[in-house]
Design a protein around this motif. Structure first.
Motif, PDB file in Angstrom:
ATOM      1  N   THR A 145      -6.546 -70.037  11.832  1.00 44.65           N
ATOM      2  CA  THR A 145      -7.820 -69.934  11.126  1.00 44.65           C
ATOM      3  C   THR A 145      -7.739 -68.851  10.063  1.00 44.65           C
ATOM      4  OG1 THR A 145      -8.718 -68.371  12.744  1.00 44.65           O
ATOM      5  CG2 THR A 145      -9.172 -70.718  13.106  1.00 44.65           C
ATOM      6  N   GLU A 146      -8.453 -69.069   8.985  1.00 45.19           N
ATOM      7  CA  GLU A 146      -8.652 -68.037   7.961  1.00 45.19           C
ATOM      8  C   GLU A 146     -10.141 -67.744   7.950  1.00 45.19           C
ATOM      9  OE1 GLU A 146      -7.334 -67.664   3.370  1.00 45.19           O
ATOM     10  OE2 GLU A 146      -9.180 -68.776   3.755  1.00 45.19           O
ATOM     11  N   GLY A 147     -10.529 -66.615   8.546  1.00 47.39           N
ATOM     12  CA  GLY A 147     -11.948 -66.364   8.733  1.00 47.39           C
ATOM     13  C   GLY A 147     -12.537 -67.456   9.610  1.00 47.39           C
ATOM     14  N   PRO A 148     -13.603 -68.141   9.151  1.00 43.69           N
ATOM     15  CA  PRO A 148     -14.206 -69.198   9.956  1.00 43.69           C
ATOM     16  C   PRO A 148     -13.571 -70.558   9.737  1.00 43.69           C
ATOM     17  CG  PRO A 148     -15.498 -68.874   7.987  1.00 43.69           C
ATOM     18  CD  PRO A 148     -14.374 -67.873   7.916  1.00 43.69           C
ATOM     19  N   ILE A 149     -12.572 -70.639   8.866  1.00 43.45           N
ATOM     20  CA  ILE A 149     -12.055 -71.927   8.399  1.00 43.45           C
ATOM     21  C   ILE A 149     -10.785 -72.301   9.155  1.00 43.45           C
ATOM     22  CG2 ILE A 149     -11.133 -73.161   6.393  1.00 43.45           C
ATOM     23  CD1 ILE A 149     -12.866 -71.143   4.715  1.00 43.45           C
ATOM     24  N   VAL A 150     -10.803 -73.465   9.802  1.00 42.32           N
ATOM     25  CA  VAL A 150      -9.625 -73.969  10.496  1.00 42.32           C
ATOM     26  C   VAL A 150      -8.660 -74.553   9.474  1.00 42.32           C
ATOM     27  CG1 VAL A 150      -8.783 -75.690  12.132  1.00 42.32           C
ATOM     28  CG2 VAL A 150     -10.887 -74.421  12.624  1.00 42.32           C
ATOM     29  N   LEU A 151      -7.385 -74.150   9.579  1.00 44.54           N
ATOM     30  CA  LEU A 151      -6.339 -74.672   8.704  1.00 44.54           C
ATOM     31  C   LEU A 151      -5.533 -75.723   9.461  1.00 44.54           C
ATOM     32  CD1 LEU A 151      -5.046 -71.326   7.106  1.00 44.54           C
ATOM     33  CD2 LEU A 151      -6.899 -72.817   6.326  1.00 44.54           C
ATOM     34  N   ALA A 152      -5.260 -76.822   8.813  1.00 45.94           N
ATOM     35  CA  ALA A 152      -4.502 -77.908   9.431  1.00 45.94           C
ATOM     36  C   ALA A 152      -3.130 -78.006   8.791  1.00 45.94           C
ATOM     37  CB  ALA A 152      -5.246 -79.231   9.271  1.00 45.94           C
ATOM     38  N   GLY A 153      -2.104 -78.184   9.608  1.00 46.87           N
ATOM     39  CA  GLY A 153      -0.748 -78.367   9.093  1.00 46.87           C
ATOM     40  C   GLY A 153      -0.559 -79.797   8.617  1.00 46.87           C
ATOM     41  N   ARG A 154       0.004 -79.960   7.421  1.00 48.85           N
ATOM     42  CA  ARG A 154       0.241 -81.294   6.863  1.00 48.85           C
ATOM     43  C   ARG A 154       1.556 -81.839   7.419  1.00 48.85           C
ATOM     44  NH1 ARG A 154      -1.979 -82.431   1.892  1.00 48.85           N
ATOM     45  NH2 ARG A 154      -0.771 -84.355   2.083  1.00 48.85           N
ATOM     46  N   TYR A 199      -1.654 -72.484   2.440  1.00 47.88           N
ATOM     47  CA  TYR A 199      -0.511 -71.669   2.850  1.00 47.88           C
ATOM     48  C   TYR A 199       0.710 -72.559   3.036  1.00 47.88           C
ATOM     49  CZ  TYR A 199      -3.893 -67.958   3.880  1.00 47.88           C
ATOM     50  OH  TYR A 199      -4.867 -67.001   3.782  1.00 47.88           O
ATOM     51  N   VAL A 200       1.871 -71.920   3.024  1.00 51.31           N
ATOM     52  CA  VAL A 200       3.109 -72.606   3.357  1.00 51.31           C
ATOM     53  C   VAL A 200       3.816 -71.792   4.433  1.00 51.31           C
ATOM     54  CG1 VAL A 200       4.443 -71.439   1.549  1.00 51.31           C
ATOM     55  CG2 VAL A 200       5.206 -73.666   2.423  1.00 51.31           C
ATOM     56  N   THR A 201       4.458 -72.465   5.379  1.00 50.47           N
ATOM     57  CA  THR A 201       5.140 -71.757   6.461  1.00 50.47           C
ATOM     58  C   THR A 201       6.376 -71.029   5.924  1.00 50.47           C
ATOM     59  OG1 THR A 201       6.368 -73.760   7.018  1.00 50.47           O
ATOM     60  CG2 THR A 201       4.336 -73.323   8.248  1.00 50.47           C
ATOM     61  N   ASN A 261       9.696 -76.316   6.719  1.00 50.79           N
ATOM     62  CA  ASN A 261       8.507 -75.677   6.173  1.00 50.79           C
ATOM     63  C   ASN A 261       7.525 -76.735   5.654  1.00 50.79           C
ATOM     64  OD1 ASN A 261       8.992 -72.851   6.559  1.00 50.79           O
ATOM     65  ND2 ASN A 261      10.643 -73.026   5.063  1.00 50.79           N
ATOM     66  N   PHE A 262       6.248 -76.457   5.829  1.00 52.77           N
ATOM     67  CA  PHE A 262       5.208 -77.395   5.417  1.00 52.77           C
ATOM     68  C   PHE A 262       3.944 -76.606   5.090  1.00 52.77           C
ATOM     69  CE2 PHE A 262       5.403 -76.931   9.978  1.00 52.77           C
ATOM     70  CZ  PHE A 262       4.083 -76.733  10.377  1.00 52.77           C
ATOM     71  N   THR A 263       2.973 -77.277   4.524  1.00 58.94           N
ATOM     72  CA  THR A 263       1.766 -76.593   4.065  1.00 58.94           C
ATOM     73  C   THR A 263       0.646 -76.667   5.098  1.00 58.94           C
ATOM     74  OG1 THR A 263       0.935 -78.570   2.951  1.00 58.94           O
ATOM     75  CG2 THR A 263       2.272 -77.058   1.643  1.00 58.94           C
ATOM     76  N   PHE A 264      -0.233 -75.671   5.027  1.00 64.39           N
ATOM     77  CA  PHE A 264      -1.496 -75.652   5.756  1.00 64.39           C
ATOM     78  C   PHE A 264      -2.629 -75.607   4.729  1.00 64.39           C
ATOM     79  CE2 PHE A 264       1.088 -74.461   9.311  1.00 64.39           C
ATOM     80  CZ  PHE A 264       0.334 -74.708  10.460  1.00 64.39           C
ATOM     81  N   TYR A 291      -2.402 -84.979   9.962  1.00 62.39           N
ATOM     82  CA  TYR A 291      -2.425 -83.522  10.136  1.00 62.39           C
ATOM     83  C   TYR A 291      -2.272 -83.157  11.611  1.00 62.39           C
ATOM     84  CZ  TYR A 291      -7.268 -84.322  11.640  1.00 62.39           C
ATOM     85  OH  TYR A 291      -8.380 -84.770  12.299  1.00 62.39           O
ATOM     86  N   THR A 292      -1.944 -81.887  11.829  1.00 62.96           N
ATOM     87  CA  THR A 292      -1.879 -81.301  13.171  1.00 62.96           C
ATOM     88  C   THR A 292      -2.591 -79.966  13.134  1.00 62.96           C
ATOM     89  OG1 THR A 292       0.194 -82.429  13.696  1.00 62.96           O
ATOM     90  CG2 THR A 292      -0.330 -80.448  14.979  1.00 62.96           C
ATOM     91  N   VAL A 293      -3.427 -79.696  14.137  1.00 64.25           N
ATOM     92  CA  VAL A 293      -4.196 -78.450  14.173  1.00 64.25           C
ATOM     93  C   VAL A 293      -3.599 -77.444  15.160  1.00 64.25           C
ATOM     94  CG1 VAL A 293      -6.430 -77.443  14.822  1.00 64.25           C
ATOM     95  CG2 VAL A 293      -6.345 -79.491  13.384  1.00 64.25           C
ATOM     96  N   TYR A 294      -3.254 -77.900  16.367  1.00 63.78           N
ATOM     97  CA  TYR A 294      -2.726 -76.988  17.386  1.00 63.78           C
ATOM     98  C   TYR A 294      -1.200 -77.075  17.429  1.00 63.78           C
ATOM     99  CZ  TYR A 294      -7.338 -75.893  19.241  1.00 63.78           C
ATOM    100  OH  TYR A 294      -8.615 -75.427  19.404  1.00 63.78           O
ATOM    101  N   PHE A 295      -0.560 -75.893  17.386  1.00 65.84           N
ATOM    102  CA  PHE A 295       0.900 -75.808  17.389  1.00 65.84           C
ATOM    103  C   PHE A 295       1.372 -74.957  18.572  1.00 65.84           C
ATOM    104  CE2 PHE A 295      -0.087 -76.966  13.088  1.00 65.84           C
ATOM    105  CZ  PHE A 295       0.950 -77.811  12.708  1.00 65.84           C
ATOM    106  N   SER A 296       2.502 -75.366  19.140  1.00 61.58           N
ATOM    107  CA  SER A 296       3.085 -74.609  20.245  1.00 61.58           C
ATOM    108  C   SER A 296       3.890 -73.431  19.706  1.00 61.58           C
ATOM    109  CB  SER A 296       3.974 -75.515  21.098  1.00 61.58           C
ATOM    110  OG  SER A 296       4.964 -76.138  20.297  1.00 61.58           O
TER     111      SER A 296
END
Length: 605
Positions: free
Chosen positions: A530-539, A575-577, A583-586, A597-602
């Motif tokens: 998350t960035e502040g209140p905003i959930v970031l999703a991985g592409r 963002y980029v990992t 590497n991929f973008t969020f 997209y994927t939200v939760y990562f291990s």
């Protein structure tokens, strides 16, 4: 207690939220009035042109899905439409929507007349007979709640006396029906998904003072959920989420009308049961497949059917009641999270269409509704949700001559401090070219969606306190400047309070924001960014895992911003990992439309 600012006093200005309001407004205008009324016409026996025989269903001028004449939930959407159109008229003064609304209300009056003078439903009265006989029927009280809600809002926000007259005659039917059920089958009153009725009858009593509405409220007040909450037990686990949340609105409205503390306690206990003692997904949702997830077991239910949108909208309304009573920024923070990751994330930015659920499993895609062929319950709450922003931004504490800025949405407020007219304009503190808000090329790269500017205009110097909510996600020291000079203002109880004599002044506010990793309570090895209140999703189409220190996400992700004149300030947070095998973008979850997209990562060791 805070006082709600009337939506007539607030105008949402250009920006992300204004865009979403506009695409929603255009959709409301696009829908055909006859199609919106189709099920009311059919129930009243009114023949629609060209539809005596439907030779070609594909081209028939009808709405389908949950609005199809064969669906037991048919007609629910028009109530949402009326509420949304009325809200736009209140805040925007939209003459086109007002004309369309007035026409629809007049046609509903005609339907009521054809039905005998009381009933004005898109479904037959005999559906309520099935409730009395304990036979299955799909939520007739839900459908009628929407109709009464829409007509009530048409009176409250758009001044339609005819709408209130229709409700008054319909309520006489409800008085007789509930009277009959007292001796025949008292439990029937609590069937058919009736949760919203309690608030509506109480509100109509508040608006009119007519005792019959309080009598109806009392008939709907003895719900079993309240007794379970009073006993301190879990009233929600595995229960239908959207059927229960409206009851918290009813108890809240009864508290505001009667002052009886038991109703306030019930709303507070509901919140504790639903949020505090249950936990939530990073997006703010607490349910899966329309049902409440057991306490702190969000990971177990992670999937394609998380976060039904109706529940997001209704939980924001519950939080709004609680915020008004307490001023506690916890509720405002919750609302903010739901706005970005529900109201925006579950609305298609291009079409305005909703997604029923918000998928949170790895490799997800949002499933959007169609314009005329689905009409899920979430379709209705979505058109209302996009009108709610003016109600959430500003609040007034009259006793302490204090104005509270609760949500950071570009807007203009006009209000009075005693005999003085005051105007406050909230914008992102960036340059504007050709009506497009862009980055300031002289800002040395310090652009931020949380760099805010407030211009205060008073015709004569006026004393009052301007309070800014300091969100719980802030990382670092808040920077405040008044007319360019830094102001060392203390933060107390979640607010930065500026008490002074205002004239024509500007306040600049920078809320420092950073990245966080939010783990699932029952599966802490899985976390969302998350960035502040905003959930970031991985592409990316799978959970490929992330290597690095989850306590320092800035070492895993690096900002990625295109510095062009086409970059809209709200479309930041990309963002980029770093240092990953792949590497991929969020990017913000609310920006994604048809992407995987994927939200939760291990966490990879």
């Amino acid at each position: 207690m805070l006082k709600k600012i009337n939506r007539e006093q607030v105008t949402v200005l250009p920006g992300l939220f204004r865009e979403r309001m506009d695409v929603n407004r255009n959709y409301l205008m696009e829908l055909d009035s006859q199609c919106l009324l189709q099920n009311f016409y059919l129930e009243a026996g009114i023949l629609m042109p060209g539809l005596q025989v439907v030779a070609d269903p594909q081209s028939a001028r009808l709405h389908w899905g949950w609005e199809a004449p064969t669906c037991q939930l048919r007609g629910h959407f028009l109530g949402h439409w009326l509420s949304a159109a009325s809200a736009y008229y209140a805040s925007e003064g939209d003459p086109e929507l007002k004309a369309k609304l007035d026409h629809i209300v007049s046609e509903l009056a005609l339907c009521q007349e054809q039905n005998g003078g009381e009933w004005v439903g898109p479904i037959p009265e005999k559906y309520f007979r099935r409730l009395a006989e304990n036979r299955y029927i799909w939520s007739p009280q839900y459908v009628m709640h929407k109709t009464i809600m829409g007509l009530t809002d048409a009176y409250k926000y758009a001044g339609s006396r005819q709408a209130l007259d229709i409700v008054s005659r319909l309520s006489d039917w409800y008085v007789r029906w509930t009277d009959e059920m007292q001796s025949r089958n008292p439990s029937a009153v609590y069937g058919g998904e009736q949760g919203g009725m309690l608030e509506l009858w109480a509100e109509l009593f508040e608006l009119t003072g007519e005792e019959k509405y309080m009598r109806l409220a009392e008939r709907y007040a003895d719900n079993g959920m309240f007794r379970t909450l009073d006993a301190g037990e879990d009233a929600l686990t595995n229960d239908h989420a959207n059927a229960s949340i409206p009851l918290s609105h009813g108890s809240a409205k009864l508290y505001e009308i009667t002052g009886d503390e038991k109703w306030r306690r019930r709303t507070e206990r509901f919140w504790k049961n639903a949020v505090t003692d249950r936990g939530m997904y990073c997006t703010g949702g607490q349910n899966a497949g329309e049902f409440w997830v057991p306490p702190f077991q969000q990971g177990r239910f992670l999937g394609e059917n998380t976060q039904e949108f109706c529940t997001v909208y209704n939980m924001v309304r519950t939080a709004s009641y609680l915020y008004r009573w307490t001023g506690d920024t916890t509720y405002a923070d919750y609302i903010e999270r739901c706005l970005y990751n529900g109201f925006l994330a579950q609305q298609n930015a291009s079409t305005g269409m909703p997604t029923y659920f918000l998928p949170l499993s790895a490799g997800s895609r949002k499933k959007w509704g169609s314009r005329r062929h689905d009409f899920w319950c979430c379709h209705g709450t979505m058109v209302q949700a996009q009108t709610l922003y003016p109600d959430l931004i500003y609040w007034e504490d009259q006793e302490n001559r204090r104005l509270v800025v609760s949500q950071y949405i570009p807007s203009r407020l006009s209000f009075r401090v005693e005999d003085t007219d005051v105007r406050i304009t909230q914008t992102t503190d960036m340059k504007s070219y050709n009506s497009q808000i862009l980055f300031d090329e002289r800002s040395e790269g310090g652009s931020s969606r949380w760099s805010l500017r407030f211009d205060v205009a008073c015709p004569e110097p006026t004393d009052f306190t301007l309070s800014f909510r300091i969100p719980g996600w802030v990382k670092g020291e808040v920077v405040c400047r008044i007319n360019g000079a830094e102001e060392k203002a203390a933060v107390a109880d979640g607010y930065l309070n500026l008490k002074r004599r205002w004239s024509n002044d500007s306040v600049s506010l920078l809320l420092p924001c950073g990245l966080s990793m939010e783990p699932l309570p029952d599966m802490p090895e899985l976390a969302a960014v998350t960035e502040g209140p905003i959930v970031l999703a991985g592409r990316i189409d799978r959970d490929c895992g992330l290597s690095g220190d989850f306590e320092k996400p800035e070492e895993i992700l690096s900002p990625r911003t295109e510095h062009t004149y086409g970059t809209f300030p709200w479309k930041q947070s990309c963002y980029v990992t770093r240092r990953q095998p792949q590497n991929f973008t969020f990017q913000p979850l609310y920006e994604l439309q048809d992407e995987t997209y994927t939200v939760y990562f291990s966490k990879k060791e």
